[in-house]
Every structure is written in C-alpha cells, then in structure tokens.
Design a protein around this motif. Structure first.
Motif, PDB file in Angstrom:
ATOM      1  N   THR A 277       8.108  25.214  -4.513  1.00  0.00           N
ATOM      2  CA  THR A 277       8.389  26.621  -4.770  1.00  0.00           C
ATOM      3  C   THR A 277       7.396  27.164  -5.792  1.00  0.00           C
ATOM      4  O   THR A 277       6.722  26.395  -6.477  1.00  0.00           O
ATOM      5  CB  THR A 277       9.834  26.803  -5.274  1.00  0.00           C
ATOM      6  OG1 THR A 277      10.146  28.188  -5.289  1.00  0.00           O
ATOM      7  CG2 THR A 277      10.039  26.219  -6.652  1.00  0.00           C
ATOM      8  N   THR A 278       7.311  28.465  -5.876  1.00  0.00           N
ATOM      9  CA  THR A 278       6.499  29.120  -6.897  1.00  0.00           C
ATOM     10  C   THR A 278       7.415  29.999  -7.730  1.00  0.00           C
ATOM     11  O   THR A 278       8.223  30.767  -7.186  1.00  0.00           O
ATOM     12  CB  THR A 278       5.385  29.981  -6.257  1.00  0.00           C
ATOM     13  OG1 THR A 278       4.568  29.145  -5.443  1.00  0.00           O
ATOM     14  CG2 THR A 278       4.532  30.643  -7.326  1.00  0.00           C
ATOM     15  N   ILE A 279       7.279  29.876  -9.041  1.00  0.00           N
ATOM     16  CA  ILE A 279       8.067  30.679  -9.966  1.00  0.00           C
ATOM     17  C   ILE A 279       7.127  31.602 -10.723  1.00  0.00           C
ATOM     18  O   ILE A 279       6.126  31.150 -11.291  1.00  0.00           O
ATOM     19  CB  ILE A 279       8.833  29.787 -10.965  1.00  0.00           C
ATOM     20  CG1 ILE A 279       9.786  28.844 -10.232  1.00  0.00           C
ATOM     21  CG2 ILE A 279       9.598  30.639 -11.984  1.00  0.00           C
ATOM     22  CD1 ILE A 279      10.444  27.806 -11.130  1.00  0.00           C
ATOM     23  N   ALA A 280       7.445  32.891 -10.719  1.00  0.00           N
ATOM     24  CA  ALA A 280       6.697  33.868 -11.505  1.00  0.00           C
ATOM     25  C   ALA A 280       7.314  33.920 -12.898  1.00  0.00           C
ATOM     26  O   ALA A 280       8.524  34.053 -13.037  1.00  0.00           O
ATOM     27  CB  ALA A 280       6.767  35.240 -10.854  1.00  0.00           C
ATOM     28  N   VAL A 281       6.475  33.801 -13.928  1.00  0.00           N
ATOM     29  CA  VAL A 281       6.949  33.812 -15.311  1.00  0.00           C
ATOM     30  C   VAL A 281       6.352  35.020 -16.019  1.00  0.00           C
ATOM     31  O   VAL A 281       5.130  35.150 -16.126  1.00  0.00           O
ATOM     32  CB  VAL A 281       6.563  32.508 -16.042  1.00  0.00           C
ATOM     33  CG1 VAL A 281       7.050  32.553 -17.478  1.00  0.00           C
ATOM     34  CG2 VAL A 281       7.127  31.295 -15.315  1.00  0.00           C
ATOM     35  N   ILE A 282       7.230  35.894 -16.498  1.00  0.00           N
ATOM     36  CA  ILE A 282       6.812  37.095 -17.210  1.00  0.00           C
ATOM     37  C   ILE A 282       7.228  36.930 -18.657  1.00  0.00           C
ATOM     38  O   ILE A 282       8.407  36.994 -18.990  1.00  0.00           O
ATOM     39  CB  ILE A 282       7.433  38.357 -16.596  1.00  0.00           C
ATOM     40  CG1 ILE A 282       7.038  38.431 -15.127  1.00  0.00           C
ATOM     41  CG2 ILE A 282       7.011  39.596 -17.368  1.00  0.00           C
ATOM     42  CD1 ILE A 282       7.947  39.266 -14.302  1.00  0.00           C
TER      43      ILE A 282
ATOM     44  N   ILE B  68       4.909  40.612  -7.193  1.00  0.00           N
ATOM     45  CA  ILE B  68       4.958  39.152  -7.303  1.00  0.00           C
ATOM     46  C   ILE B  68       4.925  38.514  -5.918  1.00  0.00           C
ATOM     47  O   ILE B  68       4.181  37.568  -5.675  1.00  0.00           O
ATOM     48  CB  ILE B  68       6.207  38.716  -8.096  1.00  0.00           C
ATOM     49  CG1 ILE B  68       6.016  39.041  -9.569  1.00  0.00           C
ATOM     50  CG2 ILE B  68       6.520  37.242  -7.876  1.00  0.00           C
ATOM     51  CD1 ILE B  68       7.267  38.895 -10.417  1.00  0.00           C
ATOM     52  N   ASN B  69       5.709  39.048  -5.006  1.00  0.00           N
ATOM     53  CA  ASN B  69       5.761  38.484  -3.665  1.00  0.00           C
ATOM     54  C   ASN B  69       4.417  38.635  -2.961  1.00  0.00           C
ATOM     55  O   ASN B  69       3.962  37.718  -2.288  1.00  0.00           O
ATOM     56  CB  ASN B  69       6.881  39.141  -2.862  1.00  0.00           C
ATOM     57  CG  ASN B  69       7.163  38.382  -1.595  1.00  0.00           C
ATOM     58  OD1 ASN B  69       6.550  38.657  -0.565  1.00  0.00           O
ATOM     59  ND2 ASN B  69       8.068  37.434  -1.669  1.00  0.00           N
TER      60      ASN B  69
ATOM     61  N   ILE C  63      11.933  34.451 -10.288  1.00  0.00           N
ATOM     62  CA  ILE C  63      11.328  35.151 -11.426  1.00  0.00           C
ATOM     63  C   ILE C  63      12.009  34.729 -12.720  1.00  0.00           C
ATOM     64  O   ILE C  63      13.234  34.764 -12.825  1.00  0.00           O
ATOM     65  CB  ILE C  63      11.449  36.677 -11.259  1.00  0.00           C
ATOM     66  CG1 ILE C  63      10.737  37.131  -9.981  1.00  0.00           C
ATOM     67  CG2 ILE C  63      10.885  37.396 -12.489  1.00  0.00           C
ATOM     68  CD1 ILE C  63      10.974  38.587  -9.640  1.00  0.00           C
ATOM     69  N   VAL C  64      11.184  34.363 -13.701  1.00  0.00           N
ATOM     70  CA  VAL C  64      11.632  34.100 -15.065  1.00  0.00           C
ATOM     71  C   VAL C  64      11.069  35.228 -15.914  1.00  0.00           C
ATOM     72  O   VAL C  64       9.882  35.536 -15.827  1.00  0.00           O
ATOM     73  CB  VAL C  64      11.108  32.737 -15.570  1.00  0.00           C
ATOM     74  CG1 VAL C  64      11.298  32.604 -17.058  1.00  0.00           C
ATOM     75  CG2 VAL C  64      11.783  31.596 -14.834  1.00  0.00           C
ATOM     76  N   ILE C  65      11.917  35.835 -16.724  1.00  0.00           N
ATOM     77  CA  ILE C  65      11.465  36.969 -17.538  1.00  0.00           C
ATOM     78  C   ILE C  65      12.122  36.932 -18.914  1.00  0.00           C
ATOM     79  O   ILE C  65      13.279  36.540 -19.046  1.00  0.00           O
ATOM     80  CB  ILE C  65      11.756  38.308 -16.815  1.00  0.00           C
ATOM     81  CG1 ILE C  65      11.072  39.481 -17.504  1.00  0.00           C
ATOM     82  CG2 ILE C  65      13.247  38.533 -16.664  1.00  0.00           C
ATOM     83  CD1 ILE C  65      11.052  40.751 -16.673  1.00  0.00           C
ATOM     84  N   SER C  66      11.365  37.338 -19.915  1.00  0.00           N
ATOM     85  CA  SER C  66      11.927  37.409 -21.267  1.00  0.00           C
ATOM     86  C   SER C  66      12.864  38.611 -21.365  1.00  0.00           C
ATOM     87  O   SER C  66      12.645  39.643 -20.728  1.00  0.00           O
ATOM     88  CB  SER C  66      10.821  37.507 -22.315  1.00  0.00           C
ATOM     89  OG  SER C  66      10.150  38.746 -22.214  1.00  0.00           O
ATOM     90  N   LYS C  67      13.900  38.467 -22.150  1.00  0.00           N
ATOM     91  CA  LYS C  67      14.883  39.530 -22.350  1.00  0.00           C
ATOM     92  C   LYS C  67      14.227  40.807 -22.865  1.00  0.00           C
ATOM     93  O   LYS C  67      14.621  41.905 -22.495  1.00  0.00           O
ATOM     94  CB  LYS C  67      15.963  39.044 -23.321  1.00  0.00           C
ATOM     95  CG  LYS C  67      17.121  39.994 -23.488  1.00  0.00           C
ATOM     96  CD  LYS C  67      18.156  39.393 -24.372  1.00  0.00           C
ATOM     97  CE  LYS C  67      18.239  39.950 -25.750  1.00  0.00           C
ATOM     98  NZ  LYS C  67      17.585  41.125 -26.155  1.00  0.00           N
ATOM     99  N   GLU C  68      13.192  40.641 -23.675  1.00  0.00           N
ATOM    100  CA  GLU C  68      12.511  41.792 -24.250  1.00  0.00           C
ATOM    101  C   GLU C  68      11.782  42.629 -23.200  1.00  0.00           C
ATOM    102  O   GLU C  68      11.454  43.784 -23.444  1.00  0.00           O
ATOM    103  CB  GLU C  68      11.518  41.354 -25.332  1.00  0.00           C
ATOM    104  CG  GLU C  68      12.171  40.897 -26.623  1.00  0.00           C
ATOM    105  CD  GLU C  68      12.836  39.524 -26.506  1.00  0.00           C
ATOM    106  OE1 GLU C  68      12.398  38.703 -25.663  1.00  0.00           O
ATOM    107  OE2 GLU C  68      13.797  39.281 -27.244  1.00  0.00           O
ATOM    108  N   ALA C  69      11.529  42.059 -22.043  1.00  0.00           N
ATOM    109  CA  ALA C  69      10.816  42.770 -20.982  1.00  0.00           C
ATOM    110  C   ALA C  69      11.765  43.587 -20.101  1.00  0.00           C
ATOM    111  O   ALA C  69      11.337  44.214 -19.142  1.00  0.00           O
ATOM    112  CB  ALA C  69      10.009  41.786 -20.143  1.00  0.00           C
TER     113      ALA C  69
END
Length: 119
Positions: free
Chosen positions: A10-15, A35-36, A44-50
């Motif tokens: 799999t591929t995970i996008a990290v922001i 992303i797709n 998708i992984v994203i920081s709460k601040e985003a």
C-alpha cells in the motif's frame, strides 16, 4: 508538503504540516484527489494542526461530512496530535468510536498513525 510511504502493498500519504490544509469538505476532497492522482494512495496520515479547529467541534457537522466523503471514496484516514485540550464528551466519544473501527483513527504520534494504516 506530502510524503509517500510504501509498505505492506500500500501507499500512505503523510501530511506533516503546521498550516491548515483541510478547512472545508471541498478542501478535503481536493486533497484526496491530488493524492490519488499523484500516487494512487488511499490512506492519509495528517497532523491535527493541518485540519481546521471547526472539524473538532462536532456540532459544526464538518467532521461528519468529511468522513462520509472519505467513506464514499474508500479513504482510510489517521489524524495525529494532542487532543488533551478538548473537553467535549461527544468529541471524546467520537474519537474513541473511530479508533475502534478500521477506517479513521485519532492518535498521538505520526508513527502510531502510520502503524494504524499499515495494518
């Protein structure tokens, strides 16, 4: 900035951004489509601040709308950060219930978020 991690077929996008990237349903969908298109990632992984603070006010309906769109597009989503400042019982219940499922997670660290989506 979006980084991509490949693993477990799999591929995970990290922001990892401190500026708000998701401030509306349309912004969330634009992000997913970008992303797709760039990687084919559906995680998708994203920081709460985003994510806009409005997302964490459940009565705004924003979290529900965004997560429903992600379900429709088969996107798995993990948000990492510090949730200790939130006192809302409905939000705490929402986070707890999300973490019991397989599609949406709210965790403390980026590493935990990646791990959840890599399972």
């Amino acid at each position: 900035m979006i980084d991509y991690i490949k693993g477990n077929n799999t591929t995970i996008a990290v922001i990892d951004d401190s500026e708000v990237v998701i401030d509306s349903v349309n912004a969330a969908l634009d992000l997913v489509m970008t992303i797709n298109y760039e990687s084919g990632a559906d995680k998708i992984v994203i920081s709460k601040e985003a994510i806009t603070e409005e997302f964490f006010v459940l009565s705004s309906g924003l979290a529900g709308e965004i997560l429903q769109k992600f379900i429709n597009y088969h996107i798995k989503f993990a948000v990492y950060g510090d949730y200790s400042k939130y006192t809302s019982k409905p939000l705490k219940d929402f986070i707890y219930e999300s973490n019991q499922g397989k599609d949406f997670f709210f965790v403390e660290t980026k590493e935990q978020a990646i791990e959840k989506l890599n399972d």
